[in-house]
Design an enzyme around this catalytic site. Structure first.
Site, PDB file in Angstrom:
ATOM      1  N   GLU A  86     -13.366   8.072   3.497  1.00  0.00           N
ATOM      2  CA  GLU A  86     -12.556   6.912   3.113  1.00  0.00           C
ATOM      3  C   GLU A  86     -11.152   7.382   2.753  1.00  0.00           C
ATOM      4  O   GLU A  86     -10.972   8.187   1.830  1.00  0.00           O
ATOM      5  CB  GLU A  86     -13.181   6.172   1.930  1.00  0.00           C
ATOM      6  CG  GLU A  86     -12.395   4.949   1.512  1.00  0.00           C
ATOM      7  CD  GLU A  86     -13.018   4.163   0.374  1.00  0.00           C
ATOM      8  OE1 GLU A  86     -12.354   3.247  -0.147  1.00  0.00           O
ATOM      9  OE2 GLU A  86     -14.175   4.473  -0.003  1.00  0.00           O
ATOM     10  N   GLU A 111      -7.778  10.596  -1.780  1.00  0.00           N
ATOM     11  CA  GLU A 111      -6.769   9.868  -2.538  1.00  0.00           C
ATOM     12  C   GLU A 111      -5.756  10.858  -3.107  1.00  0.00           C
ATOM     13  O   GLU A 111      -6.111  11.983  -3.491  1.00  0.00           O
ATOM     14  CB  GLU A 111      -7.440   9.080  -3.668  1.00  0.00           C
ATOM     15  CG  GLU A 111      -6.514   8.365  -4.632  1.00  0.00           C
ATOM     16  CD  GLU A 111      -5.611   7.344  -3.944  1.00  0.00           C
ATOM     17  OE1 GLU A 111      -4.389   7.374  -4.215  1.00  0.00           O
ATOM     18  OE2 GLU A 111      -6.125   6.542  -3.141  1.00  0.00           O
ATOM     19  N   ASP A 138      -3.307  13.881   1.034  1.00  0.00           N
ATOM     20  CA  ASP A 138      -2.934  12.877   2.028  1.00  0.00           C
ATOM     21  C   ASP A 138      -4.029  12.775   3.089  1.00  0.00           C
ATOM     22  O   ASP A 138      -4.541  13.785   3.577  1.00  0.00           O
ATOM     23  CB  ASP A 138      -1.608  13.297   2.664  1.00  0.00           C
ATOM     24  CG  ASP A 138      -1.217  12.413   3.827  1.00  0.00           C
ATOM     25  OD1 ASP A 138      -0.646  11.345   3.581  1.00  0.00           O
ATOM     26  OD2 ASP A 138      -1.502  12.803   4.978  1.00  0.00           O
ATOM     27  N   ASP A 161      -1.283   0.907   2.303  1.00  0.00           N
ATOM     28  CA  ASP A 161       0.058   0.431   1.947  1.00  0.00           C
ATOM     29  C   ASP A 161       0.697  -0.205   3.170  1.00  0.00           C
ATOM     30  O   ASP A 161       0.838   0.447   4.215  1.00  0.00           O
ATOM     31  CB  ASP A 161       0.903   1.610   1.460  1.00  0.00           C
ATOM     32  CG  ASP A 161       2.189   1.167   0.772  1.00  0.00           C
ATOM     33  OD1 ASP A 161       2.762   0.139   1.204  1.00  0.00           O
ATOM     34  OD2 ASP A 161       2.615   1.836  -0.177  1.00  0.00           O
ATOM     35  N   THR A 235     -12.071  -5.790  -4.323  1.00  0.00           N
ATOM     36  CA  THR A 235     -11.218  -4.811  -4.971  1.00  0.00           C
ATOM     37  C   THR A 235     -10.061  -5.536  -5.644  1.00  0.00           C
ATOM     38  O   THR A 235      -9.817  -6.723  -5.428  1.00  0.00           O
ATOM     39  CB  THR A 235     -10.655  -3.813  -3.946  1.00  0.00           C
ATOM     40  OG1 THR A 235      -9.736  -4.499  -3.091  1.00  0.00           O
ATOM     41  CG2 THR A 235     -11.773  -3.195  -3.109  1.00  0.00           C
ATOM     42  N   PHE A 237      -7.044  -5.213  -4.960  1.00  0.00           N
ATOM     43  CA  PHE A 237      -6.104  -5.614  -3.919  1.00  0.00           C
ATOM     44  C   PHE A 237      -6.554  -6.920  -3.272  1.00  0.00           C
ATOM     45  O   PHE A 237      -5.746  -7.795  -2.984  1.00  0.00           O
ATOM     46  CB  PHE A 237      -5.972  -4.512  -2.876  1.00  0.00           C
ATOM     47  CG  PHE A 237      -5.368  -3.251  -3.416  1.00  0.00           C
ATOM     48  CD1 PHE A 237      -4.000  -3.161  -3.640  1.00  0.00           C
ATOM     49  CD2 PHE A 237      -6.164  -2.167  -3.712  1.00  0.00           C
ATOM     50  CE1 PHE A 237      -3.438  -2.002  -4.148  1.00  0.00           C
ATOM     51  CE2 PHE A 237      -5.616  -1.007  -4.228  1.00  0.00           C
ATOM     52  CZ  PHE A 237      -4.252  -0.929  -4.441  1.00  0.00           C
TER      53      PHE A 237
END
Length: 264
Positions: A86, A111, A138, A161, A235, A237
């Protein structure tokens, strides 16, 4: 916590920020990759409890970006399990929620933001979830340097993003280059799952769904998908997007069985 095997090769990063190794990888395949400059970690402070858990469990459950390929069976302490990576796991809300529903699957959460990883680590420890490991780095670099070709059963990118300003579109992770890289790391039959609540980014992705010949676009929904696609909860978001009347756009691809004869 006995469920978690010892990992003698993991490094401990208890400081607020560390360099992430050499500059970003260079690709010579003529495809488009995110242009973000050199890699850096977002700073963040952990609570006292988070720091204590980090010091105790990160050496086993976490790794820093490096040029060492991950021995997945050794790290998870089991052979033959499916493995999903992920990218951009954030605070790990969906990561931790999905894992108990796919106990036969190894999850590698990637992450940059240390406090986000610390929150996921807390969930792993308190909920005794033995199937999640974490890499701080990254996502493109982790795929390039630490994941062997043809070793993944799935890749998830939830709410990346959107880089909404036109001059920043070159920073988006969904481009022809990352799609090729992901296809190279997936086994035949492996699945790429992307979700976004940003309408313009969804249009961007829609224009790229057939750009990678090794990925067969399956659309959404795909009832026969061989892996879990329900994130089990919203989530932050998703909740934020829905309060702004945003729609959630989902995309699914499957790796074909054709060989990859192109160089990265």
């Amino acid at each position: 916590m006995s469920n978690f095997p010892h990992n003698p090769h993991s490094s401990d990063s208890s400081g607020p920020s560390r360099p992430a190794g050499p500059p970003r990888s260079e690709f010579r395949d003529g495809l488009d990759y995110p242009r973000l400059g050199s890699i850096g970690f977002r700073r963040g402070t952990l609570t006292e409890n988070q720091q204590e858990r980090w010091d105790e469990y990160w050496p086993t459950l976490g790794r820093e970006l490096s040029d060492e390929l991950i021995d997945i069976p050794a790290w998870f302490g089991r052979e033959g399990a499916k493995t999903i990576l992920e990218i951009g796991s954030g605070t790990g809300t969906s990561t931790a929620a999905m894992a108990p529903h796919e106990p036969d699957t190894n999850i590698i959460a990637v992450e940059l933001y240390r406090p986000g990883l610390a929150k996921l680590l807390t969930q792993i420890v308190l909920q005794d979830i033995p199937t999640i490991r974490m890499v701080r780095g990254d996502g493109i670099e982790v795929l390039t340097r630490m994941i062997a070709p043809g070793s993944l059963d799935g890749v998830r990118i939830f709410f990346p993003d959107p880089w909404p300003k036109a001059r920043h579109h070159k920073r988006r992770i969904i481009q022809s280059g990352p799609l090729h890289l992901i296809a190279n790391r997936l086994k035949p039959g492996g699945v790429l799952h992307v979700a976004t609540d940003h309408a313009e980014y969804a249009e961007w992705i829609s224009e790229l769904v057939t750009v990678e010949p090794l990925l067969e676009y399956k659309g959404w929904p795909w009832p026969e998908c061989p892996q879990l696609t329900d994130r089990q909860l919203l989530t932050k978001f998703e909740r934020r997007g829905l309060t702004m009347d945003h729609s959630i756009h989902e995309f699914l691809w499957q790796r074909t069985d054709a060989p990859d004869d192109r160089e990265l």
